[in-house]
Design a protein around this motif. Structure first.
Motif, PDB file in Angstrom:
ATOM      1  N   TYR A   1      -2.791  -1.474  -0.454  1.00 33.31           N
ATOM      2  CA  TYR A   1      -3.395  -0.136  -0.592  1.00 33.31           C
ATOM      3  C   TYR A   1      -4.546  -0.067  -1.589  1.00 33.31           C
ATOM      4  CZ  TYR A   1       0.638   1.093   2.191  1.00 33.31           C
ATOM      5  OH  TYR A   1       1.578   1.140   3.202  1.00 33.31           O
ATOM      6  N   ASP A   2      -4.874  -1.219  -2.200  1.00 34.14           N
ATOM      7  CA  ASP A   2      -5.998  -1.229  -3.125  1.00 34.14           C
ATOM      8  C   ASP A   2      -5.831  -0.243  -4.265  1.00 34.14           C
ATOM      9  OD1 ASP A   2      -7.792  -3.122  -2.827  1.00 34.14           O
ATOM     10  OD2 ASP A   2      -9.255  -1.996  -1.648  1.00 34.14           O
ATOM     11  N   GLU A   3      -4.588   0.051  -4.574  1.00 36.38           N
ATOM     12  CA  GLU A   3      -4.270   0.941  -5.686  1.00 36.38           C
ATOM     13  C   GLU A   3      -2.949   0.441  -6.235  1.00 36.38           C
ATOM     14  OE1 GLU A   3      -3.610   5.714  -6.496  1.00 36.38           O
ATOM     15  OE2 GLU A   3      -2.935   4.932  -4.565  1.00 36.38           O
ATOM     16  N   SER A   4      -2.800   0.490  -7.555  1.00 37.69           N
ATOM     17  CA  SER A   4      -1.528   0.007  -8.093  1.00 37.69           C
ATOM     18  C   SER A   4      -0.455   1.060  -7.836  1.00 37.69           C
ATOM     19  CB  SER A   4      -1.649  -0.268  -9.594  1.00 37.69           C
ATOM     20  OG  SER A   4      -1.724   0.956 -10.294  1.00 37.69           O
TER      21      SER A   4
ATOM     22  N   ASN B   1       4.659   4.038  -0.080  1.00 37.28           N
ATOM     23  CA  ASN B   1       3.391   4.690   0.217  1.00 37.28           C
ATOM     24  C   ASN B   1       3.615   5.909   1.122  1.00 37.28           C
ATOM     25  OD1 ASN B   1       0.842   4.694   2.356  1.00 37.28           O
ATOM     26  ND2 ASN B   1       0.257   4.508   0.207  1.00 37.28           N
TER      27      ASN B   1
ATOM     28  N   LEU C   1      -0.337  -3.195  -4.250  1.00 37.94           N
ATOM     29  CA  LEU C   1      -1.730  -3.299  -4.701  1.00 37.94           C
ATOM     30  C   LEU C   1      -2.583  -3.977  -3.628  1.00 37.94           C
ATOM     31  CD1 LEU C   1      -3.809  -2.923  -6.975  1.00 37.94           C
ATOM     32  CD2 LEU C   1      -3.095  -5.131  -7.884  1.00 37.94           C
TER      33      LEU C   1
ATOM     34  N   ASP D   1      -0.442   3.673 -10.535  1.00 33.57           N
ATOM     35  CA  ASP D   1      -1.411   4.764 -10.416  1.00 33.57           C
ATOM     36  C   ASP D   1      -1.009   5.762  -9.341  1.00 33.57           C
ATOM     37  OD1 ASP D   1      -2.878   3.710 -12.452  1.00 33.57           O
ATOM     38  OD2 ASP D   1      -4.351   2.708 -11.168  1.00 33.57           O
ATOM     39  N   ALA D   2      -0.450   5.237  -8.238  1.00 32.62           N
ATOM     40  CA  ALA D   2      -0.017   6.126  -7.155  1.00 32.62           C
ATOM     41  C   ALA D   2       1.082   7.065  -7.659  1.00 32.62           C
ATOM     42  CB  ALA D   2       0.494   5.303  -5.979  1.00 32.62           C
TER      43      ALA D   2
END
Length: 332
Positions: free
Chosen positions: A307-310, A271, A304, A313-314
């Protein structure tokens, strides 16, 4: 620690001859078929990729018997890396070349790169050494000597200083307890010692932190951190934040985070590599390639969750082209 899942496993219908022919074809003629290269290399284990590299070298003789050339030149075997370096570029090339090394060889090349030239990329040293098992440390020391004809300990000693040097040298001894035994009395003693060495005094006694964080097993450390919190009212990471600074702080926090969950540590690193302006592609390559056969599937789950995002996708929004396609293929 727990049940960790890789994203790359050995390819069941592995056919090394078919693979080298397909890669050869992908590199021949006008343009390169990058997708064919991705499909093969991102779906083979590191051991299978090494077989491909070896077989390619044995089979293809690129200055093929040209009668006008001296015989010696006809013996010019082609390294797969050289072929791909000519065909590919940028981060895609870097990632593919990284995949053609055994993981421990790639790791020691990264360690050397982090120390070469002016300044030291301490983040890389911390990431590789603070997350390694005793067996990995031993392998890195041997491999570093084989690849670079240099002594890893001597290089790190020469390139770092003070408490950071002491900590990394301690880790390089590879003497961490790797059992799953928890000694409650020891945990209480260690928690008190950490408190006395940090919050409980003026200034910080780094040697105590270094000793405990580099030697105790992960479950033992988890027990120690719990007791520490009830003792001082401060979470251990917050205590480290207020008591230390710079690279030493990064080292200690990495060791604490690894004791809690190495996979979450790597999710955070990924991240951080994508946050803000610009992307740290080297870190993306290092973690995604090196962890793909260990725990990348678990790192994806952690990412996931945190960060509430896969992770997919990042990466999709941060990277482009063949580089992106390769990373996504490794993630499956």
């Amino acid at each position: 620690m727990g049940n960790v899942q890789p994203t790359i496993v050995p390819y069941p219908d592995f056919d090394v001859v078919a693979d080298i022919k397909a890669i050869r074809k992908a590199c021949k003629g006008w343009g390169t078929d990058e997708q064919a290269i991705i499909d093969i290399l991102a779906n083979r284990s590191a051991a299978q990729r090494l077989e491909i590299k070896q077989a390619y070298f044995e089979k293809y003789d690129d200055v093929s018997m040209d009668p006008t050339l001296p015989v010696t030149m006809n013996k010019n075997k082609q390294e797969l890396e050289e072929v791909l370096k000519k065909e590919l570029s940028g981060n895609f090339e870097k990632a593919i070349i990284a995949m053609l090394d055994a993981p421990h060889v790639y790791a020691v090349k990264e360690l050397r790169k982090a120390m070469k030239g002016a300044g030291t990329d301490e983040d890389v040293l911390v990431e590789i050494l603070c997350t390694a098992s005793n067996a990995e440390i031993l392998t890195y020391k041997d491999t570093y000597f084989e690849v670079h004809e240099r002594d890893l300990e001597a290089d790190i000693e020469g390139d770092t200083s003070g408490d950071v040097k002491n900590l990394l040298m301690s880790l390089l001894q590879g003497v961490r307890d790797e059992t799953y035994d928890v000694d409650e009395a020891q945990a209480e003693q260690d928690a008190a010692a950490l408190f006395e060495a940090g919050e409980g005094r003026f200034g910080t006694d780094e040697s105590t932190f270094t000793y405990i964080l580099s030697r105790r097993n992960y479950l033992q450390l988890q027990a120690t951190f719990k007791i520490y919190e009830s003792l001082s009212g401060t979470e251990i990471l917050d205590a480290i934040d207020s008591e230390t600074s710079g690279t030493l702080k990064d080292c200690y926090k990495t060791l604490v985070r690894c004791a809690k969950s190495p996979q979450l540590f790597f999710a955070r690193r990924l991240n951080a590599a994508m946050k803000g302006a610009g992307t740290d592609e080297d870190t993306l390559i290092r973690i995604i390639v090196c962890r793909s056969e260990i725990d990348l599937e678990t790192i994806k789950d952690m990412y996931l969750e945190k960060y509430d995002e896969s992770l997919k996708d990042a990466l999709r929004s941060e990277c482009g082209g063949d580089f992106k396609r390769l990373l996504l293929e490794i993630l499956h």
